[in-house]
Design a protein around this motif. Sequence first.
Motif, short mmCIF file in Angstrom:
data_model
loop_
_atom_site.label_atom_id
_atom_site.label_comp_id
_atom_site.label_asym_id
_atom_site.label_seq_id
_atom_site.Cartn_x
_atom_site.Cartn_y
_atom_site.Cartn_z
N UNK A 120 7.28 -7.00 -3.02
CA UNK A 120 6.02 -6.28 -3.23
C UNK A 120 6.05 -5.58 -4.59
N UNK A 121 4.88 -5.39 -5.21
CA UNK A 121 4.84 -4.77 -6.54
C UNK A 121 5.13 -3.27 -6.48
N UNK A 122 5.48 -2.71 -7.62
CA UNK A 122 5.76 -1.28 -7.70
C UNK A 122 4.48 -0.47 -7.83
N UNK A 123 3.42 -1.08 -8.33
CA UNK A 123 2.14 -0.38 -8.52
C UNK A 123 1.19 -0.77 -7.39
N UNK A 124 0.81 0.21 -6.58
CA UNK A 124 -0.01 -0.06 -5.40
C UNK A 124 -1.45 0.37 -5.64
N UNK A 125 -2.05 -0.17 -6.65
CA UNK A 125 -3.48 0.00 -6.91
C UNK A 125 -3.94 -1.16 -7.77
N UNK A 126 -5.23 -1.47 -7.70
CA UNK A 126 -5.78 -2.55 -8.49
C UNK A 126 -5.83 -3.86 -7.71
N UNK A 127 -6.84 -4.66 -8.01
CA UNK A 127 -7.08 -5.92 -7.28
C UNK A 127 -5.93 -6.91 -7.45
N UNK A 128 -5.41 -7.03 -8.66
CA UNK A 128 -4.33 -8.00 -8.91
C UNK A 128 -3.08 -7.63 -8.13
N UNK A 129 -2.71 -6.34 -8.16
CA UNK A 129 -1.53 -5.90 -7.41
C UNK A 129 -1.73 -6.04 -5.91
N UNK A 130 -2.95 -5.79 -5.45
CA UNK A 130 -3.24 -5.95 -4.02
C UNK A 130 -3.07 -7.40 -3.61
N UNK A 131 -3.54 -8.31 -4.44
CA UNK A 131 -3.42 -9.74 -4.13
C UNK A 131 -1.93 -10.14 -4.08
N UNK A 132 -1.16 -9.62 -5.03
CA UNK A 132 0.27 -9.92 -5.09
C UNK A 132 0.98 -9.34 -3.87
N UNK A 133 0.64 -8.11 -3.49
CA UNK A 133 1.22 -7.44 -2.33
C UNK A 133 0.92 -8.24 -1.05
N UNK A 134 -0.35 -8.62 -0.89
CA UNK A 134 -0.76 -9.38 0.29
C UNK A 134 -0.01 -10.70 0.38
N UNK A 135 0.14 -11.38 -0.76
CA UNK A 135 0.84 -12.66 -0.77
C UNK A 135 2.30 -12.49 -0.37
N UNK A 136 2.95 -11.42 -0.84
CA UNK A 136 4.35 -11.17 -0.49
C UNK A 136 4.49 -10.95 1.02
N UNK A 137 3.55 -10.20 1.60
CA UNK A 137 3.59 -9.96 3.04
C UNK A 137 3.35 -11.25 3.84
N UNK A 138 2.42 -12.07 3.38
CA UNK A 138 2.13 -13.33 4.07
C UNK A 138 3.31 -14.30 3.95
N UNK A 139 3.98 -14.28 2.81
CA UNK A 139 5.16 -15.14 2.66
C UNK A 139 6.26 -14.71 3.62
N UNK A 140 6.44 -13.39 3.79
CA UNK A 140 7.42 -12.91 4.75
C UNK A 140 7.06 -13.35 6.16
N UNK A 141 5.80 -13.23 6.52
CA UNK A 141 5.34 -13.69 7.84
C UNK A 141 5.65 -15.18 8.01
N UNK A 142 5.38 -15.97 6.97
CA UNK A 142 5.65 -17.40 7.03
C UNK A 142 7.14 -17.70 7.20
N UNK A 143 7.99 -16.94 6.51
CA UNK A 143 9.43 -17.14 6.63
C UNK A 143 9.91 -16.77 8.03
#
Length: 374
Positions: A120-143
């Motif tokens: 997950x990213x270090x900066x928790x604001x902004x659309x780009x970081x939110x998209x990156x955060x969400x993708x990291x969580x979904x990848x963990x769910x997939x694993x």
Amino acid sequence: MVQTEFAEILADPLNLSRQWSREGHKVIGCLDSYIPEEFIHAAGMIPLRILGSTANVTLADSYLPVFAGKLARSILEQALRGDLAHLAGVAISNSSDAVRMLYDLWGRHIPQQRAFLIDVPAILEGETNHRFFRQAMLEFKGELEKFIEKPLEPAALRRSIAVFNKNRRLLRDIASLLGASPPRLSAGTYLDALLSGFVLTKEKHNDYLRQLLDSSRRETPDGEGDLARLHVSGPILVDRSFLPLLRQCGATMVSEDLGTGSRYYWDDVDEAGDPVEAVIERYWKKVPESYKTPMERRWLHLLNQIERSKARGVIFVIEKYSDEDQYDYPVWRDRLRSRGIPSLLLDSELVLESEQVRTRVQTFVDILEGGAFS
């Protein structure tokens, strides 16, 4: 009494998880507050927070330098010694360079154990970081789904969310008793209740918390109202000897914003709508840890806890060599000072009991009680 149960559990924090493993349950060690434990629980496994050890570090010194911090080094020490061999895997978030390095070291030196990385990213604001955060969580769910060889069922995830939200509500109720005037719960019992929750199933922890709430509403601990009311802030507090030391110095903890305390349990998952997205949003919006920005939400949470409990002073317990927490401290100190709230900084390597700490705390409390900070 439930307090006795907590003490017995914390005497050997890994004992229960070894028993679960022998019974055929898969246990996943969690190294951070940004591990979505609801996903692990819904997958039919048991999340276990690993909080390191106060024992001496020897084996891990060959792989991590001293300035990596005692927490990361002690966790690696436990793994290299085989203390964590019963775990089916570990989940690691990209919370610091040292913890991120644990992921690589796990794969190299403990290859028989599955290691998951949630980047997950270090900066928790902004659309780009939110998209990156969400993708990291979904990848963990997939694993996780690959690991258990079946998809996460939405109904199971909703049940897990309800269990974890209940746990958070009970912990907030317990915190309100700690912050009452006079406190309806001793600080030591509160800390034991917190730490036990990391090594119990959430269902069992909820049962214990209900018992604790019932008994605490009927009884008031002796002498708590005569002690100086302090707030404790920092990433982690696992040294159970610190709060008795505080009491011996004439003070008690009436609130906290610890990473292993209210920052961990303060925010619920929305139980309406898509459960996967709700879990992701909860971790995106939770009270951020010191290694995440923006820092204002963290400050507002700290200030809210102080105001709620009417704490008269703040003790910052910061892990030695933690740049992130060292960065926060002067900002918080100056903001508190402008509000007439004094603070004390204590460096920690998980252990806080020492004559130096005792002297500094006693001096802080004496000056606070003498009104020199007014």
